[in-house]
Design a protein around this motif. Sequence first.
Motif, PDB file in Angstrom:
ATOM      1  N   SER A 115       9.335  10.518  28.466  1.00 21.47           N
ATOM      2  CA  SER A 115       9.848   9.733  27.344  1.00 21.47           C
ATOM      3  C   SER A 115       9.730   8.262  27.728  1.00 21.47           C
ATOM      4  O   SER A 115      10.246   7.844  28.754  1.00 21.47           O
ATOM      5  N   VAL A 117       7.202   9.711  23.085  1.00 21.28           N
ATOM      6  CA  VAL A 117       6.981  10.572  24.244  1.00 21.28           C
ATOM      7  C   VAL A 117       5.496  10.777  24.508  1.00 21.28           C
ATOM      8  O   VAL A 117       4.656  10.615  23.624  1.00 21.28           O
ATOM      9  N   TYR A 174      12.107   4.684  22.287  1.00 20.97           N
ATOM     10  CA  TYR A 174      12.709   5.290  21.097  1.00 20.97           C
ATOM     11  C   TYR A 174      12.536   4.389  19.881  1.00 20.97           C
ATOM     12  O   TYR A 174      12.215   3.209  19.990  1.00 20.97           O
ATOM     13  N   ARG A 201      12.082   9.707  19.519  1.00 22.24           N
ATOM     14  CA  ARG A 201      11.699   9.280  20.858  1.00 22.24           C
ATOM     15  C   ARG A 201      10.188   9.115  20.890  1.00 22.24           C
ATOM     16  O   ARG A 201       9.461   9.889  20.274  1.00 22.24           O
TER      17      ARG A 201
END
Length: 76
Positions: free
Chosen positions: A36, A21, A39, A19
Amino acid sequence: MATVIRLTKMGRKKKPFYRIVVTDSRKKRDGGWIESIGYYNPLAQPAVVKFDAQRLEYWKSVGAKMSDRVNKLTSK
């Protein structure tokens, strides 16, 4: 608080999934995160990178630093 945009590892052993983030720079790689924003799946053919460009620009505008890997992934 110094914020950084980096990858956090998800998935299982030998099946990585990451991910993208926003987190405090003092936290561990897989520690808690603020938001987040996307991805990265390196196992898909071709590799899949999806992220929210507006949120990425917002966090960069308020001073968040990007890790080298995230910088390479999002600049494509």
